[in-house]
Design a protein around this motif. Structure first.
Motif, PDB file in Angstrom:
ATOM      1  N   PRO A 133       0.789  -1.230   0.000  1.00 37.37           N
ATOM      2  CA  PRO A 133       0.000   0.000   0.000  1.00 37.37           C
ATOM      3  C   PRO A 133       0.823   1.283   0.000  1.00 37.37           C
ATOM      4  O   PRO A 133       0.253   2.363   0.068  1.00 37.37           O
ATOM      5  CB  PRO A 133      -0.796  -0.114   1.308  1.00 37.37           C
ATOM      6  N   ASN A 134       2.174   1.194  -0.065  1.00 33.47           N
ATOM      7  CA  ASN A 134       2.986   2.405  -0.123  1.00 33.47           C
ATOM      8  C   ASN A 134       3.046   2.950  -1.547  1.00 33.47           C
ATOM      9  O   ASN A 134       2.919   2.201  -2.520  1.00 33.47           O
ATOM     10  CB  ASN A 134       4.396   2.130   0.382  1.00 33.47           C
ATOM     11  N   TYR A 135       3.262   4.250  -1.665  1.00 31.11           N
ATOM     12  CA  TYR A 135       3.269   4.950  -2.958  1.00 31.11           C
ATOM     13  C   TYR A 135       1.998   4.611  -3.746  1.00 31.11           C
ATOM     14  O   TYR A 135       2.011   4.384  -4.951  1.00 31.11           O
ATOM     15  CB  TYR A 135       4.526   4.600  -3.757  1.00 31.11           C
ATOM     16  N   SER A 136       0.901   4.581  -3.020  1.00 34.95           N
ATOM     17  CA  SER A 136      -0.369   4.164  -3.618  1.00 34.95           C
ATOM     18  C   SER A 136      -0.856   5.119  -4.699  1.00 34.95           C
ATOM     19  O   SER A 136      -1.484   4.702  -5.669  1.00 34.95           O
ATOM     20  CB  SER A 136      -1.434   4.020  -2.523  1.00 34.95           C
ATOM     21  N   LYS A 137      -0.578   6.418  -4.534  1.00 41.31           N
ATOM     22  CA  LYS A 137      -1.023   7.380  -5.537  1.00 41.31           C
ATOM     23  C   LYS A 137      -0.338   7.108  -6.872  1.00 41.31           C
ATOM     24  O   LYS A 137      -0.969   7.127  -7.931  1.00 41.31           O
ATOM     25  CB  LYS A 137      -0.724   8.803  -5.066  1.00 41.31           C
ATOM     26  N   CYS A 138       0.963   6.823  -6.819  1.00 41.53           N
ATOM     27  CA  CYS A 138       1.695   6.463  -8.031  1.00 41.53           C
ATOM     28  C   CYS A 138       1.167   5.151  -8.606  1.00 41.53           C
ATOM     29  O   CYS A 138       0.943   5.040  -9.813  1.00 41.53           O
ATOM     30  CB  CYS A 138       3.186   6.339  -7.709  1.00 41.53           C
ATOM     31  N   TRP A 139       0.953   4.168  -7.728  1.00 39.59           N
ATOM     32  CA  TRP A 139       0.486   2.849  -8.182  1.00 39.59           C
ATOM     33  C   TRP A 139      -0.842   2.983  -8.928  1.00 39.59           C
ATOM     34  O   TRP A 139      -1.024   2.418 -10.003  1.00 39.59           O
ATOM     35  CB  TRP A 139       0.334   1.926  -6.975  1.00 39.59           C
ATOM     36  N   VAL A 140      -1.766   3.752  -8.354  1.00 40.47           N
ATOM     37  CA  VAL A 140      -3.068   3.962  -8.989  1.00 40.47           C
ATOM     38  C   VAL A 140      -2.913   4.675 -10.328  1.00 40.47           C
ATOM     39  O   VAL A 140      -3.553   4.318 -11.325  1.00 40.47           O
ATOM     40  CB  VAL A 140      -4.005   4.753  -8.054  1.00 40.47           C
ATOM     41  N   THR A 141      -2.027   5.675 -10.372  1.00 48.13           N
ATOM     42  CA  THR A 141      -1.788   6.408 -11.615  1.00 48.13           C
ATOM     43  C   THR A 141      -1.300   5.470 -12.710  1.00 48.13           C
ATOM     44  O   THR A 141      -1.799   5.495 -13.844  1.00 48.13           O
ATOM     45  CB  THR A 141      -0.756   7.527 -11.388  1.00 48.13           C
ATOM     46  N   LEU A 142      -0.329   4.624 -12.385  1.00 50.02           N
ATOM     47  CA  LEU A 142       0.231   3.709 -13.376  1.00 50.02           C
ATOM     48  C   LEU A 142      -0.778   2.636 -13.784  1.00 50.02           C
ATOM     49  O   LEU A 142      -0.911   2.304 -14.969  1.00 50.02           O
ATOM     50  CB  LEU A 142       1.500   3.056 -12.830  1.00 50.02           C
ATOM     51  N   PHE A 143      -1.474   2.084 -12.792  1.00 46.25           N
ATOM     52  CA  PHE A 143      -2.455   1.041 -13.094  1.00 46.25           C
ATOM     53  C   PHE A 143      -3.552   1.582 -14.005  1.00 46.25           C
ATOM     54  O   PHE A 143      -3.968   0.925 -14.966  1.00 46.25           O
ATOM     55  CB  PHE A 143      -3.062   0.505 -11.796  1.00 46.25           C
ATOM     56  N   THR A 144      -4.017   2.795 -13.720  1.00 49.80           N
ATOM     57  CA  THR A 144      -5.064   3.410 -14.538  1.00 49.80           C
ATOM     58  C   THR A 144      -4.569   3.642 -15.959  1.00 49.80           C
ATOM     59  O   THR A 144      -5.279   3.375 -16.935  1.00 49.80           O
ATOM     60  CB  THR A 144      -5.513   4.742 -13.910  1.00 49.80           C
ATOM     61  N   HIS A 145      -3.332   4.122 -16.081  1.00 50.19           N
ATOM     62  CA  HIS A 145      -2.761   4.340 -17.417  1.00 50.19           C
ATOM     63  C   HIS A 145      -2.636   3.028 -18.172  1.00 50.19           C
ATOM     64  O   HIS A 145      -2.981   2.940 -19.361  1.00 50.19           O
ATOM     65  CB  HIS A 145      -1.390   5.006 -17.289  1.00 50.19           C
ATOM     66  N   ALA A 146      -2.151   1.994 -17.500  1.00 50.46           N
ATOM     67  CA  ALA A 146      -1.999   0.695 -18.155  1.00 50.46           C
ATOM     68  C   ALA A 146      -3.344   0.157 -18.626  1.00 50.46           C
ATOM     69  O   ALA A 146      -3.469  -0.379 -19.733  1.00 50.46           O
ATOM     70  CB  ALA A 146      -1.346  -0.293 -17.191  1.00 50.46           C
ATOM     71  N   SER A 147      -4.361   0.305 -17.782  1.00 45.29           N
ATOM     72  CA  SER A 147      -5.698  -0.171 -18.143  1.00 45.29           C
ATOM     73  C   SER A 147      -6.234   0.549 -19.375  1.00 45.29           C
ATOM     74  O   SER A 147      -6.766  -0.081 -20.299  1.00 45.29           O
ATOM     75  CB  SER A 147      -6.644   0.022 -16.956  1.00 45.29           C
ATOM     76  N   LYS A 148      -6.075   1.848 -19.402  1.00 43.70           N
ATOM     77  CA  LYS A 148      -6.575   2.630 -20.545  1.00 43.70           C
ATOM     78  C   LYS A 148      -5.821   2.263 -21.826  1.00 43.70           C
ATOM     79  O   LYS A 148      -6.424   2.131 -22.894  1.00 43.70           O
ATOM     80  CB  LYS A 148      -6.440   4.117 -20.255  1.00 43.70           C
ATOM     81  N   GLU A 149      -4.512   2.115 -21.716  1.00 44.68           N
ATOM     82  CA  GLU A 149      -3.727   1.747 -22.895  1.00 44.68           C
ATOM     83  C   GLU A 149      -4.111   0.351 -23.391  1.00 44.68           C
ATOM     84  O   GLU A 149      -4.182   0.106 -24.601  1.00 44.68           O
ATOM     85  CB  GLU A 149      -2.237   1.791 -22.554  1.00 44.68           C
ATOM     86  N   ALA A 150      -4.346  -0.572 -22.456  1.00 43.59           N
ATOM     87  CA  ALA A 150      -4.751  -1.926 -22.845  1.00 43.59           C
ATOM     88  C   ALA A 150      -6.095  -1.908 -23.557  1.00 43.59           C
ATOM     89  O   ALA A 150      -6.313  -2.636 -24.534  1.00 43.59           O
ATOM     90  CB  ALA A 150      -4.808  -2.831 -21.623  1.00 43.59           C
ATOM     91  N   GLN A 151      -7.019  -1.056 -23.106  1.00 39.47           N
ATOM     92  CA  GLN A 151      -8.323  -0.948 -23.753  1.00 39.47           C
ATOM     93  C   GLN A 151      -8.197  -0.399 -25.173  1.00 39.47           C
ATOM     94  O   GLN A 151      -9.045  -0.661 -26.024  1.00 39.47           O
ATOM     95  CB  GLN A 151      -9.241  -0.056 -22.922  1.00 39.47           C
ATOM     96  N   ARG A 152      -7.135   0.346 -25.417  1.00 38.41           N
ATOM     97  CA  ARG A 152      -6.888   0.871 -26.764  1.00 38.41           C
ATOM     98  C   ARG A 152      -6.171  -0.156 -27.635  1.00 38.41           C
ATOM     99  O   ARG A 152      -5.840   0.118 -28.782  1.00 38.41           O
ATOM    100  CB  ARG A 152      -6.048   2.145 -26.686  1.00 38.41           C
ATOM    101  N   GLY A 153      -5.862  -1.311 -27.068  1.00 37.67           N
ATOM    102  CA  GLY A 153      -5.244  -2.373 -27.849  1.00 37.67           C
ATOM    103  C   GLY A 153      -3.754  -2.518 -27.659  1.00 37.67           C
ATOM    104  O   GLY A 153      -3.120  -3.352 -28.310  1.00 37.67           O
ATOM    105  N   ARG A 154      -3.161  -1.742 -26.756  1.00 37.01           N
ATOM    106  CA  ARG A 154      -1.718  -1.860 -26.542  1.00 37.01           C
ATOM    107  C   ARG A 154      -1.418  -3.067 -25.682  1.00 37.01           C
ATOM    108  O   ARG A 154      -2.139  -3.362 -24.733  1.00 37.01           O
ATOM    109  CB  ARG A 154      -1.177  -0.591 -25.882  1.00 37.01           C
TER     110      ARG A 154
END
Length: 375
Positions: free
Chosen positions: A133-154
């Motif tokens: 649970p440390n650096y959670s703000k960064c973790w959420v930022t990266l996870f959200t970006h990865a999810s969006k990119e994956a939805q675009r087919g990356r």
């Protein structure tokens, strides 16, 4: 942080499904930080980030369901009935059943420690270990970006300069959750990658693969290519920034293998036939698990339906209705490891009795899984 800011942080975490760290990929788990991670986070983080992490710990502690941890404690001897409250959850995270390093390994597949060498995300530090649970703000930022990119087919693989987080959830390492790593991957390829990681993890757990060995030199076909020439050692890979477990890399690796096998009994991950009661040809004392009918692909699934299949209720139903259950299979693997069973024999067990696939299905592409398709 004002009360209003605290509520905004909590809302942000909630919208990111932080308490369901594994809800996209696995039976649920409950991340926790070690003493060293907490101290380093306190010393390095900005005040607002520290408060964000404090809220994250509260959210994680109140809204996650430690299903993986419960399964693991049961494998290590907790025998209470599944419906008996939290009898097998009480020792979490550092209890008298499963060793702490094994529990850390069980969480590794969903929450591996990683560091960024460069980043454009203002919430993310560079060259600092990041793990919930440390650096959670960064973790959420990266996870959200990865999810969006994956939805675009990356698709993220070893050639992409991205955090390990991207690959284990949205890229070429989704086999860590007994799932196809991309739409259209054949069942045979998914199974081969599962057995590849199982060999790496089990042989590390046995001490055959030394923690100091560079991953690029690991003598398991496919593993060096998976990570390229990035300079990881096996110890770095499993315990970066978490010194408490550097002396227990073998146990961490065993936990990672347990996670992979546990996920294969979640219906959103793998479709299985009913067990037949047949004895395992690799070890007649053990019964075969239900034959694999399909390794599913998350990208084709409805996330909420997948989440329901990974719940504690789903685990309880599997535990009382299937023989062997996910706990039975885990105990068999634990027994093999304790007895010093050679990898060749463990592979035969996994191949023929845990991940058996009809020969005619090996070339069939992964599917979403009946009942889990997106509407």
């Amino acid at each position: 942080m004002t009360r209003r800011q605290a509520w905004l942080v909590a809302a942000c975490l909630a919208s990111s499904s932080l308490w369901g760290v594994a809800d996209a990929r696995a039976f649920k788990l409950r991340p926790y930080a070690t003493a060293t991670e907490n101290r380093v986070g306190y010393l390095e983080a900005r005040r607002l980030d520290s408060l964000f992490d404090a809220v994250a710990r509260w959210v994680v502690g109140h809204f996650t369901s430690a299903v993986h941890e419960e399964i693991t404690h049961r494998i290590w001897g907790c025998d209470a009935a599944a419906a008996d409250g939290d009898a097998c959850l009480a020792p979490v995270p550092l209890g008298r059943h499963a060793p702490p390093a094994v529990l850390f390994g069980v969480q590794w597949n969903d929450n591996p420690p990683f560091a960024l060498t460069a980043t454009g995300a203002k919430d993310c530090p560079v060259n600092t270990t990041i793990r919930l649970p440390n650096y959670s703000k960064c973790w959420v930022t990266l996870f959200t970006h990865a999810s969006k990119e994956a939805q675009r087919g990356r698709h993220f693989d070893h050639r992409a300069d991205v955090a390990l987080l991207y690959r284990v959830h949205f890229g070429d390492m989704q086999f860590l959750h007994a799932m196809a790593s991309w739409d259209g991957e054949t069942m045979g390829d998914t199974k081969a990658r599962i057995l590849m990681w199982a060999e790496f993890a089990y042989r590390t757990a046995r001490g055959e693969i030394a923690p100091a060995l560079a991953v690029s030199n690991v003598p398991v076909t496919g593993i060096p290519r998976l990570f390229g020439a990035r300079g990881y050692s096996v110890e770095n890979l499993f315990t970066r920034g978490v010194p408490e477990y550097r002396s227990g890399v073998d146990k961490v690796a065993l936990g990672s293998l347990m996670h992979l096998v546990q996920d294969s009994f979640a219906r959103g991950h793998v479709a299985r036939d009913e067990p037949t009661g047949e004895a395992c040809p690799a070890d007649p004392r053990i019964k075969k698990a239900g034959r694999v009918l399909a390794f599913n692909s998350f990208n084709q699934q409805d996330g909420e339906k997948h989440d329901t299949a990974d719940s504690r209720r789903a685990f309880e139903a599997q535990l009382i209705s299937q023989t062997p259950s996910v706990v039975d299979v885990g105990r068999a693997l634990r027994g093999m490891h304790a007895a010093g069973t050679a990898w060749a024999d463990v592979r035969a067990y996994l191949d023929r009795c845990v991940f058996e696939v009809w020969d005619d299905d090996l070339d069939r592409p992964a599917g979403a899984g009946a009942g889990f398709e997106k509407d």
